[in-house]
Design a protein around this motif. Structure first.
Motif, PDB file in Angstrom:
ATOM      1  N   GLY A   1       0.785  -1.225   0.000  1.00  0.00           N
ATOM      2  CA  GLY A   1       0.000   0.000   0.000  1.00  0.00           C
ATOM      3  C   GLY A   1       0.819   1.279   0.000  1.00  0.00           C
ATOM      4  N   LYS A   2       2.141   1.178   0.166  1.00  0.00           N
ATOM      5  CA  LYS A   2       2.982   2.378   0.176  1.00  0.00           C
ATOM      6  C   LYS A   2       3.325   2.786  -1.249  1.00  0.00           C
ATOM      7  CE  LYS A   2       4.811   1.450   4.704  1.00  0.00           C
ATOM      8  NZ  LYS A   2       5.953   1.184   5.526  1.00  0.00           N
ATOM      9  N   SER A   3       3.364   4.096  -1.472  1.00  0.00           N
ATOM     10  CA  SER A   3       3.637   4.632  -2.806  1.00  0.00           C
ATOM     11  C   SER A   3       5.038   5.211  -2.873  1.00  0.00           C
ATOM     12  CB  SER A   3       2.635   5.736  -3.147  1.00  0.00           C
ATOM     13  OG  SER A   3       1.336   5.228  -3.192  1.00  0.00           O
ATOM     14  N   TRP A   4       5.578   5.215  -4.100  1.00  0.00           N
ATOM     15  CA  TRP A   4       6.875   5.841  -4.327  1.00  0.00           C
ATOM     16  C   TRP A   4       6.927   6.396  -5.744  1.00  0.00           C
ATOM     17  CZ3 TRP A   4      10.921   3.631  -7.478  1.00  0.00           C
ATOM     18  CH2 TRP A   4      10.601   2.414  -8.052  1.00  0.00           C
ATOM     19  N   MET A   5       7.804   7.371  -5.959  1.00  0.00           N
ATOM     20  CA  MET A   5       7.973   7.987  -7.279  1.00  0.00           C
ATOM     21  C   MET A   5       8.828   7.045  -8.114  1.00  0.00           C
ATOM     22  SD  MET A   5       7.344  10.781  -9.143  1.00  0.00           S
ATOM     23  CE  MET A   5       6.792  11.893  -7.880  1.00  0.00           C
ATOM     24  N   SER A   6       8.203   6.346  -9.057  1.00  0.00           N
ATOM     25  CA  SER A   6       8.890   5.302  -9.812  1.00  0.00           C
ATOM     26  C   SER A   6       9.465   5.785 -11.135  1.00  0.00           C
ATOM     27  CB  SER A   6       7.942   4.138 -10.076  1.00  0.00           C
ATOM     28  OG  SER A   6       6.817   4.585 -10.806  1.00  0.00           O
ATOM     29  N   ARG A   7       8.975   6.899 -11.654  1.00  0.00           N
ATOM     30  CA  ARG A   7       9.457   7.370 -12.949  1.00  0.00           C
ATOM     31  C   ARG A   7       9.256   8.878 -13.044  1.00  0.00           C
ATOM     32  NH1 ARG A   7       9.885   4.972 -18.190  1.00  0.00           N
ATOM     33  NH2 ARG A   7       9.290   3.044 -17.190  1.00  0.00           N
ATOM     34  N   ILE A   8      10.250   9.531 -13.638  1.00  0.00           N
ATOM     35  CA  ILE A   8      10.124  10.952 -13.957  1.00  0.00           C
ATOM     36  C   ILE A   8      10.509  11.116 -15.417  1.00  0.00           C
ATOM     37  CG2 ILE A   8      10.977  13.289 -13.523  1.00  0.00           C
ATOM     38  CD1 ILE A   8      11.471  12.417 -10.621  1.00  0.00           C
ATOM     39  N   ASN A   9       9.582  11.606 -16.215  1.00  0.00           N
ATOM     40  CA  ASN A   9       9.838  11.872 -17.631  1.00  0.00           C
ATOM     41  C   ASN A   9      10.072  13.357 -17.819  1.00  0.00           C
ATOM     42  OD1 ASN A   9       9.521   9.212 -18.630  1.00  0.00           O
ATOM     43  ND2 ASN A   9       7.311   9.453 -18.523  1.00  0.00           N
ATOM     44  N   LEU A  10      11.246  13.697 -18.347  1.00  0.00           N
ATOM     45  CA  LEU A  10      11.563  15.078 -18.669  1.00  0.00           C
ATOM     46  C   LEU A  10      11.334  15.274 -20.159  1.00  0.00           C
ATOM     47  CD1 LEU A  10      14.881  15.426 -16.653  1.00  0.00           C
ATOM     48  CD2 LEU A  10      12.574  16.028 -15.924  1.00  0.00           C
ATOM     49  N   ARG A  11      10.613  16.334 -20.495  1.00  0.00           N
ATOM     50  CA  ARG A  11      10.329  16.618 -21.905  1.00  0.00           C
ATOM     51  C   ARG A  11      10.655  18.079 -22.202  1.00  0.00           C
ATOM     52  NH1 ARG A  11       4.655  13.547 -21.564  1.00  0.00           N
ATOM     53  NH2 ARG A  11       4.531  14.951 -19.817  1.00  0.00           N
ATOM     54  N   PRO A  12      11.964  18.395 -22.234  1.00  0.00           N
ATOM     55  CA  PRO A  12      12.313  19.797 -22.472  1.00  0.00           C
ATOM     56  C   PRO A  12      12.038  20.230 -23.906  1.00  0.00           C
ATOM     57  CG  PRO A  12      14.290  18.448 -22.378  1.00  0.00           C
ATOM     58  CD  PRO A  12      13.129  17.549 -22.029  1.00  0.00           C
ATOM     59  N   ASN A  13      11.598  21.459 -24.042  1.00  0.00           N
ATOM     60  CA  ASN A  13      11.428  22.097 -25.341  1.00  0.00           C
ATOM     61  C   ASN A  13      12.407  23.263 -25.364  1.00  0.00           C
ATOM     62  OD1 ASN A  13      10.515  22.940 -27.823  1.00  0.00           O
ATOM     63  ND2 ASN A  13       8.770  24.054 -26.971  1.00  0.00           N
ATOM     64  N   ILE A  14      13.460  23.141 -26.175  1.00  0.00           N
ATOM     65  CA  ILE A  14      14.561  24.105 -26.177  1.00  0.00           C
ATOM     66  C   ILE A  14      14.567  24.841 -27.507  1.00  0.00           C
ATOM     67  CG2 ILE A  14      17.052  24.376 -25.934  1.00  0.00           C
ATOM     68  CD1 ILE A  14      16.866  21.458 -24.605  1.00  0.00           C
ATOM     69  N   VAL A  15      14.609  26.168 -27.431  1.00  0.00           N
ATOM     70  CA  VAL A  15      14.686  26.981 -28.639  1.00  0.00           C
ATOM     71  C   VAL A  15      16.052  27.660 -28.645  1.00  0.00           C
ATOM     72  CG1 VAL A  15      13.688  28.904 -29.940  1.00  0.00           C
ATOM     73  CG2 VAL A  15      12.200  27.355 -28.651  1.00  0.00           C
ATOM     74  N   PHE A  16      16.837  27.336 -29.676  1.00  0.00           N
ATOM     75  CA  PHE A  16      18.162  27.917 -29.832  1.00  0.00           C
ATOM     76  C   PHE A  16      18.070  29.210 -30.630  1.00  0.00           C
ATOM     77  CE2 PHE A  16      18.927  23.491 -29.094  1.00  0.00           C
ATOM     78  CZ  PHE A  16      20.097  23.460 -28.359  1.00  0.00           C
ATOM     79  N   GLN A  17      18.995  30.123 -30.369  1.00  0.00           N
ATOM     80  CA  GLN A  17      19.093  31.328 -31.172  1.00  0.00           C
ATOM     81  C   GLN A  17      19.926  30.959 -32.394  1.00  0.00           C
ATOM     82  OE1 GLN A  17      21.551  34.883 -30.132  1.00  0.00           O
ATOM     83  NE2 GLN A  17      19.519  35.673 -29.596  1.00  0.00           N
ATOM     84  N   ALA A  18      19.247  30.550 -33.440  1.00  0.00           N
ATOM     85  CA  ALA A  18      19.911  30.103 -34.666  1.00  0.00           C
ATOM     86  C   ALA A  18      18.911  30.209 -35.802  1.00  0.00           C
ATOM     87  CB  ALA A  18      20.380  28.659 -34.513  1.00  0.00           C
TER      88      ALA A  18
END
Length: 113
Positions: free
Chosen positions: A66-83
Motif C-alpha cells: 500500500g505504500k507509494s513511491w515515485m517510480s518514474r520521472i519523464n523530462l520533456r524539455p522544449n529548447i529553442v536555440f538562437q539560430a
C-alpha cells in the motif's frame, strides 16, 4: 511557495490542492537540475538559448503493502536555440542523442512515501 500534502493522501481541509505537493516539488527539482545542467553545457559550448521549457511528469507506483513511491520521472524539455530556423545545432546533436550515464534515477534514489 505554499506547500501542502496531497489531497489524494491527506483529506481536505488538512491539505490544500492549490499548494505544491511533495511529489510535485520532487519532479520540479529534478527538472530544474536538468535545465541548469543543460544551460551550463550550452553556455560552455557558446550556444545561445532563447527559451527552455519542460513538461516534466512524475509517476507514482503503489507497492503491494500500500505504500507509494515515485517510480518514474519523464523530462520533456522544449529548447529553442538562437539560430536560423531554430534548428538543433549539429555539434550539439551528438550530445543530446547519446544515452546519459550517471544520472539520478528514481530507482536509485528510491524513497517510500
Amino acid at each position: 511557495m505554499p506547500a501542502s500534502s496531497s489531497p489524494h493522501v491527506v483529506p481536505v481541509p488538512l491539505s490544500n490542492h492549490a499548494n505544491v505537493g511533495p511529489e510535485e516539488a520532487y519532479v520540479a527539482a529534478i527538472s530544474s537540475c536538468h535545465m541548469l545542467f543543460f544551460l551550463n553545457l550550452a553556455a560552455k559550448r557558446t550556444f545561445v538559448i532563447d527559451s527552455y521549457e519542460d513538461a516534466a511528469v512524475g509517476e507514482m507506483t503503489k507497492e503491494p503493502d500500500g505504500k507509494s513511491w515515485m517510480s518514474r520521472i519523464n523530462l520533456r524539455p522544449n529548447i529553442v536555440f538562437q539560430a536560423p530556423g531554430n534548428q538543433l545545432p549539429l555539434r550539439l546533436r551528438s550530445f543530446t542523442t547519446r544515452p546519459m550515464t550517471n544520472v539520478i534515477s528514481p530507482t536509485r534514489s528510491r524513497r517510500r512515501l
